[in-house]
Design a protein around this motif. Structure first.
Motif, short mmCIF file in Angstrom:
data_model
loop_
_atom_site.label_atom_id
_atom_site.label_comp_id
_atom_site.label_asym_id
_atom_site.label_seq_id
_atom_site.Cartn_x
_atom_site.Cartn_y
_atom_site.Cartn_z
N GLY A 23 0.74 -1.40 0.11
CA GLY A 23 -0.09 -0.02 -0.08
C GLY A 23 0.93 0.98 -0.15
O GLY A 23 0.54 2.28 -0.74
N LEU A 24 1.89 1.33 0.66
CA LEU A 24 2.75 2.40 0.73
C LEU A 24 3.54 2.51 -0.43
O LEU A 24 3.66 3.78 -0.96
N GLU A 25 3.99 1.50 -1.26
CA GLU A 25 4.51 1.52 -2.56
C GLU A 25 3.48 2.01 -3.60
O GLU A 25 3.91 2.89 -4.39
N LYS A 26 2.37 1.70 -3.43
CA LYS A 26 1.24 2.06 -4.41
C LYS A 26 1.05 3.52 -4.27
O LYS A 26 0.78 4.53 -5.30
N GLY A 27 0.95 3.91 -2.99
CA GLY A 27 0.53 5.47 -2.65
C GLY A 27 1.70 6.58 -3.20
O GLY A 27 1.57 7.37 -3.69
N GLY A 28 2.86 5.95 -3.10
CA GLY A 28 4.08 6.63 -3.45
C GLY A 28 4.27 6.62 -4.88
O GLY A 28 4.51 7.82 -5.70
N ASP A 29 3.67 5.59 -5.67
CA ASP A 29 3.88 5.61 -7.02
C ASP A 29 2.71 6.68 -7.69
O ASP A 29 2.86 7.44 -8.78
N MET A 30 1.56 6.57 -6.93
CA MET A 30 0.56 7.57 -7.41
C MET A 30 1.16 9.03 -6.95
O MET A 30 0.64 9.96 -7.94
N ILE A 31 1.56 9.40 -5.90
CA ILE A 31 2.26 10.61 -5.79
C ILE A 31 3.23 11.29 -6.79
O ILE A 31 3.23 12.08 -7.37
N ASP A 32 3.86 10.20 -7.09
CA ASP A 32 4.86 10.38 -8.07
C ASP A 32 4.48 10.64 -9.40
O ASP A 32 4.90 11.56 -10.09
N GLN A 33 3.33 9.86 -9.93
CA GLN A 33 2.60 10.06 -11.27
C GLN A 33 1.95 11.52 -11.19
O GLN A 33 2.35 12.00 -12.15
N ARG A 34 1.30 11.79 -10.09
CA ARG A 34 0.61 13.11 -9.83
C ARG A 34 1.67 14.51 -9.97
O ARG A 34 1.24 15.37 -10.38
N THR A 35 2.91 14.08 -9.67
CA THR A 35 3.85 15.36 -9.42
C THR A 35 4.75 15.19 -10.80
O THR A 35 5.50 15.97 -10.82
N GLY A 36 4.42 14.10 -11.66
CA GLY A 36 5.11 14.30 -13.02
C GLY A 36 6.61 13.78 -12.61
O GLY A 36 7.46 14.17 -13.50
N GLY A 37 6.76 12.94 -11.55
CA GLY A 37 8.20 12.41 -11.20
C GLY A 37 9.13 13.60 -10.74
O GLY A 37 10.42 13.42 -10.70
N THR A 38 8.64 14.80 -10.37
CA THR A 38 9.43 15.86 -9.97
C THR A 38 10.19 15.48 -8.50
O THR A 38 11.46 16.03 -8.46
N TYR A 39 9.65 14.78 -7.77
CA TYR A 39 10.02 14.46 -6.51
C TYR A 39 10.35 13.07 -6.21
O TYR A 39 10.31 12.40 -5.12
N ASP A 40 10.67 12.11 -7.32
CA ASP A 40 10.52 10.87 -7.35
C ASP A 40 11.78 10.35 -6.18
O ASP A 40 11.42 9.48 -5.49
N GLU A 41 12.99 10.96 -6.14
CA GLU A 41 13.87 10.45 -5.28
C GLU A 41 13.39 10.74 -3.63
O GLU A 41 13.55 9.79 -2.77
#
Length: 60
Positions: free
Chosen positions: A22-40
């Motif tokens: 669930g944490l991984e999925k949530g992180g992926d969703m946030i990453d997608q919504r921010t366009g990968g800007t805050y990936d690291e």
């Protein structure tokens, strides 16, 4: 409040794999919504959260 936290911790311990997923999925969703800007930063936060939940770490 302490009783609630104890129950939450017990639940996370018993379902570590699901919590980590669930944490991984949530992180992926946030990453997608921010366009990968805050990936690291997102990956670092997810990894830290995963190591703090459950008894056995199920990180990637």
């Amino acid at each position: 409040m302490s009783d609630f936290m104890d129950k939450a911790k017990d639940l996370a311990d018993k379902h570590d794999k699901q919590v980590d997923q669930g944490l991984e999925k949530g992180g992926d969703m946030i990453d997608q919504r921010t366009g990968g800007t805050y990936d690291e930063q997102i990956d670092k936060g997810v990894d830290q959260a995963q190591t703090r939940t459950g008894e056995g770490d199920q990180v990637r």
